[in-house]
Design an enzyme around this catalytic site. Structure first.
Site, PDB file in Angstrom:
ATOM      1  N   ARG A 177      -0.424   8.408  -7.990  1.00  0.00           N
ATOM      2  CA  ARG A 177      -1.228   7.183  -8.019  1.00  0.00           C
ATOM      3  C   ARG A 177      -2.488   7.395  -7.196  1.00  0.00           C
ATOM      4  O   ARG A 177      -2.448   7.358  -5.972  1.00  0.00           O
ATOM      5  CB  ARG A 177      -0.395   6.027  -7.437  1.00  0.00           C
ATOM      6  CG  ARG A 177      -0.898   4.645  -7.791  1.00  0.00           C
ATOM      7  CD  ARG A 177      -0.186   3.588  -6.953  1.00  0.00           C
ATOM      8  NE  ARG A 177      -0.768   3.524  -5.627  1.00  0.00           N
ATOM      9  CZ  ARG A 177      -0.123   3.111  -4.535  1.00  0.00           C
ATOM     10  NH1 ARG A 177       1.106   2.717  -4.592  1.00  0.00           N
ATOM     11  NH2 ARG A 177      -0.742   3.094  -3.362  1.00  0.00           N
ATOM     12  N   HIS A 195      -2.129   0.393  -4.965  1.00  0.00           N
ATOM     13  CA  HIS A 195      -1.043  -0.081  -5.843  1.00  0.00           C
ATOM     14  C   HIS A 195      -1.602  -1.070  -6.878  1.00  0.00           C
ATOM     15  O   HIS A 195      -1.368  -0.939  -8.075  1.00  0.00           O
ATOM     16  CB  HIS A 195       0.057  -0.740  -5.006  1.00  0.00           C
ATOM     17  CG  HIS A 195       1.058  -1.496  -5.809  1.00  0.00           C
ATOM     18  ND1 HIS A 195       1.939  -0.875  -6.663  1.00  0.00           N
ATOM     19  CD2 HIS A 195       1.308  -2.829  -5.920  1.00  0.00           C
ATOM     20  CE1 HIS A 195       2.701  -1.796  -7.256  1.00  0.00           C
ATOM     21  NE2 HIS A 195       2.325  -2.985  -6.825  1.00  0.00           N
ATOM     22  N   TYR A 221      -1.417   2.710   4.654  1.00  0.00           N
ATOM     23  CA  TYR A 221      -0.133   3.419   4.756  1.00  0.00           C
ATOM     24  C   TYR A 221      -0.153   4.846   4.193  1.00  0.00           C
ATOM     25  O   TYR A 221       0.848   5.535   4.220  1.00  0.00           O
ATOM     26  CB  TYR A 221       0.982   2.615   4.061  1.00  0.00           C
ATOM     27  CG  TYR A 221       0.682   2.248   2.615  1.00  0.00           C
ATOM     28  CD1 TYR A 221       0.870   3.169   1.583  1.00  0.00           C
ATOM     29  CD2 TYR A 221       0.192   0.989   2.285  1.00  0.00           C
ATOM     30  CE1 TYR A 221       0.597   2.844   0.272  1.00  0.00           C
ATOM     31  CE2 TYR A 221      -0.087   0.650   0.968  1.00  0.00           C
ATOM     32  CZ  TYR A 221       0.117   1.568  -0.036  1.00  0.00           C
ATOM     33  OH  TYR A 221      -0.169   1.251  -1.334  1.00  0.00           O
TER      34      TYR A 221
HETATM   35  C1  LIG Z   1      12.276  -7.281  -8.885  1.00  0.00           C
HETATM   36  C2  LIG Z   1      10.988  -7.073  -8.182  1.00  0.00           C
HETATM   37  N1  LIG Z   1      10.984  -6.821  -6.857  1.00  0.00           N
HETATM   38  C3  LIG Z   1       9.817  -6.612  -6.207  1.00  0.00           C
HETATM   39  C4  LIG Z   1       8.629  -6.686  -6.879  1.00  0.00           C
HETATM   40  C5  LIG Z   1       7.326  -6.423  -6.164  1.00  0.00           C
HETATM   41  N2  LIG Z   1       6.799  -5.139  -6.612  1.00  0.00           N
HETATM   42  C6  LIG Z   1       5.839  -5.062  -7.550  1.00  0.00           C
HETATM   43  S1  LIG Z   1       5.466  -3.489  -7.943  1.00  0.00           S
HETATM   44  C7  LIG Z   1       6.572  -2.876  -6.836  1.00  0.00           C
HETATM   45  C8  LIG Z   1       6.748  -1.403  -6.647  1.00  0.00           C
HETATM   46  C9  LIG Z   1       7.025  -0.713  -7.921  1.00  0.00           C
HETATM   47  O1  LIG Z   1       7.008   0.660  -7.706  1.00  0.00           O
HETATM   48  P1  LIG Z   1       7.252   1.648  -8.896  1.00  0.00           P
HETATM   49  O2  LIG Z   1       8.476   1.267  -9.639  1.00  0.00           O
HETATM   50  O3  LIG Z   1       7.199   3.019  -8.341  1.00  0.00           O
HETATM   51  O4  LIG Z   1       6.005   1.375  -9.884  1.00  0.00           O
HETATM   52  P2  LIG Z   1       4.442   1.602  -9.594  1.00  0.00           P
HETATM   53  O5  LIG Z   1       3.910   0.295  -9.088  1.00  0.00           O
HETATM   54  O6  LIG Z   1       4.300   2.680  -8.588  1.00  0.00           O
HETATM   55  O7  LIG Z   1       3.849   1.949 -10.906  1.00  0.00           O
HETATM   56  C10 LIG Z   1       7.230  -3.902  -6.184  1.00  0.00           C
HETATM   57  C11 LIG Z   1       8.256  -3.710  -5.132  1.00  0.00           C
HETATM   58  C12 LIG Z   1       8.678  -6.967  -8.247  1.00  0.00           C
HETATM   59  N3  LIG Z   1       7.566  -7.024  -8.998  1.00  0.00           N
HETATM   60  N4  LIG Z   1       9.853  -7.137  -8.890  1.00  0.00           N
END
Ligand SMILES: Cc1ncc(C[n+]2csc(CCOP(=O)(O)OP(=O)(O)O)c2C)c(N)n1
Ligand SMILES: [Mg+2]
Length: 358
Positions: free
Chosen positions: A256, A260, A269
């Site tokens: 990435r 985010h 971080y």
């Molecule tokens: C069930 C749930 N818990 C928490 C969140 C908040 N949240 C949004 S994105 C994210 C991290 C996702 O990481 P990853 O699966 O690696 O996907 P990326 O964003 O890196 O593409 C979180 C914790 C959410 N959207 N849904």
């Protein structure tokens, strides 16, 4: 006794970051026109991405999740799919959606908070973005089961992040997909981070692909910045599943390069040295470099492509901005057949405020 605990840790790669072929290329990649199509789609995705960030920064789009540096995952997997397969994306798969015919205006509408952006004119049966992390993995198993029951030779392709693989939803989906041998391909878009949590802080597994082992399905790792390798891996898995031989989990290892989302500041971080280390591996320059080496791409084509993509994205942004926003009451329209009482109260308040503001 041998105990199987992990899949291969080396990600398979066909084109190296330098742009040199790293292995014998598959048939489709010997056709330069095919590779140019993949390249154009990645450049369009990146151009869209930059505009989306700019619109958000100027207050004209909602919070947006950039796919900068991850274009090869979306474009590669979508290029391997057939039009009547079904894509279940999370929220960073703009490249896949664009390839499958979701319009740029629809994408802008969605990220602008307008539900009409999910009513795709193109791939009617593709799922909308799934923001709850990993919850669409079980939906993908259901979709694939429906295909099997109806005797349709279609597959569901479900994409989620590295963070999603730490969730029960994904473990359950892998388990049932393996048990029922349904035509689902799971693609992990491993960009190294789940917001501020790096992969090493959320799992002791050496790879995310090995999470397939417990489900009794194949798991493999592919270089997610190599669009040719992604397309090849997903294409092979789709061929297997269409024969009735069940699901596959593919871990696409990428990075990435952005925050985010636009609501995040990764500088709090993650250090810049880590990010700089990953820039030389990014997918767009890599394929351009390959195409240039083999004489299939040059400065003139590049300039005209950038111009074309810029125009296409600007037109879509203008169309999005010219759209009359839905009334605030539209928020209440599509969730319940019979609205719960507390929402009815909120609807009355919203209606009154909208009338007052008019
Ligand atoms: C069930 C749930 N818990 C928490 C969140 C908040 N949240 C949004 S994105 C994210 C991290 C996702 O990481 P990853 O699966 O690696 O996907 P990326 O964003 O890196 O593409 C979180 C914790 C959410 N959207 N849904
Ligand atoms: Mg991630």
């Amino acid at each position: 006794m041998s105990i199987l605990v992990e899949t291969k840790t080396i990600a398979s790669r066909l084109i190296a970051p330098s742009g040199e072929a790293a292995a014998t290329l598959p048939d489709f990649a010997r056709d330069h026109a095919e590779l140019v199509k993949l390249y154009r789609a990645m450049v369009l995705t990146r151009t869209f991405d930059a505009k989306a960030v700019a619109l958000q920064r100027t207050g004209r789009l909602g919070t947006y999740a950039s796919s900068l540096g991850q274009e090869a995952v979306g474009v590669g997997l979508a290029a391997a799919m057939r039009p009547d397969d079904v894509l279940l994306p999370s929220f960073r798969e703009h490249g896949a959606q664009i390839w499958r015919g979701v319009s740029l205006k629809e994408l802008f509408l969605y990220w602008g908070g307008d539900e009409r952006g999910n009513d795709f004119a193109g791939p009617r049966e593709d799922f909308p973005n799934c923001v709850p992390v990993g919850s669409h993995a079980s939906h993908a198993v259901g979709v694939a089961l429906a295909f099997r029951l109806r005797g349709e030779p279609r597959a569901a392709v479900c994409v989620f992040g590295d963070g999603a693989t730490s969730k029960g939803d994904v473990a359950e989906a892998l388990n049932m997909a393996g048990t029922w041998k349904v035509p689902t391909i799971f693609v992990v878009n491993n960009n190294g981070w789940a917001i501020s949590v790096p992969v090493a802080k959320q799992t002791a597994a050496t790879t995310l692909a090995q999470k397939a082992l417990a489900a009794g399905i194949p798991g493999l790792r592919v270089d997610g910045n190599d669009v040719v390798a992604v397309r090849e891996a997903v294409g092979d898995a789709l061929a297997v599943t269409r024969r009735g031989d069940g699901p596959t989990l593919i871990e696409a290892v990428t990075y990435r390069l952005s925050d985010h989302t636009t609501a995040d500041d990764a500088g709090r971080y993650r250090n810049d040295t880590e990010v700089s280390r990953h820039w030389p591996e990014e997918p767009v320059a890599r394929l351009r470099s390959y195409l240039t080496r083999v004489g299939a791409w040059g400065r003139e084509q590049e300039e005209s492509l950038l111009h074309e993509c810029g125009q296409q994205v600007e037109r879509a942004a203008d169309d999005y901005l010219a759209e009359q926003p839905l009334p605030i009451t539209a928020l209440f329209d599509r969730t319940y057949a019979t609205m719960p009482v507390d929402l009815v109260d909120q609807l009355h308040v919203a209606t009154a405020r909208a009338a007052g503001a008019a």
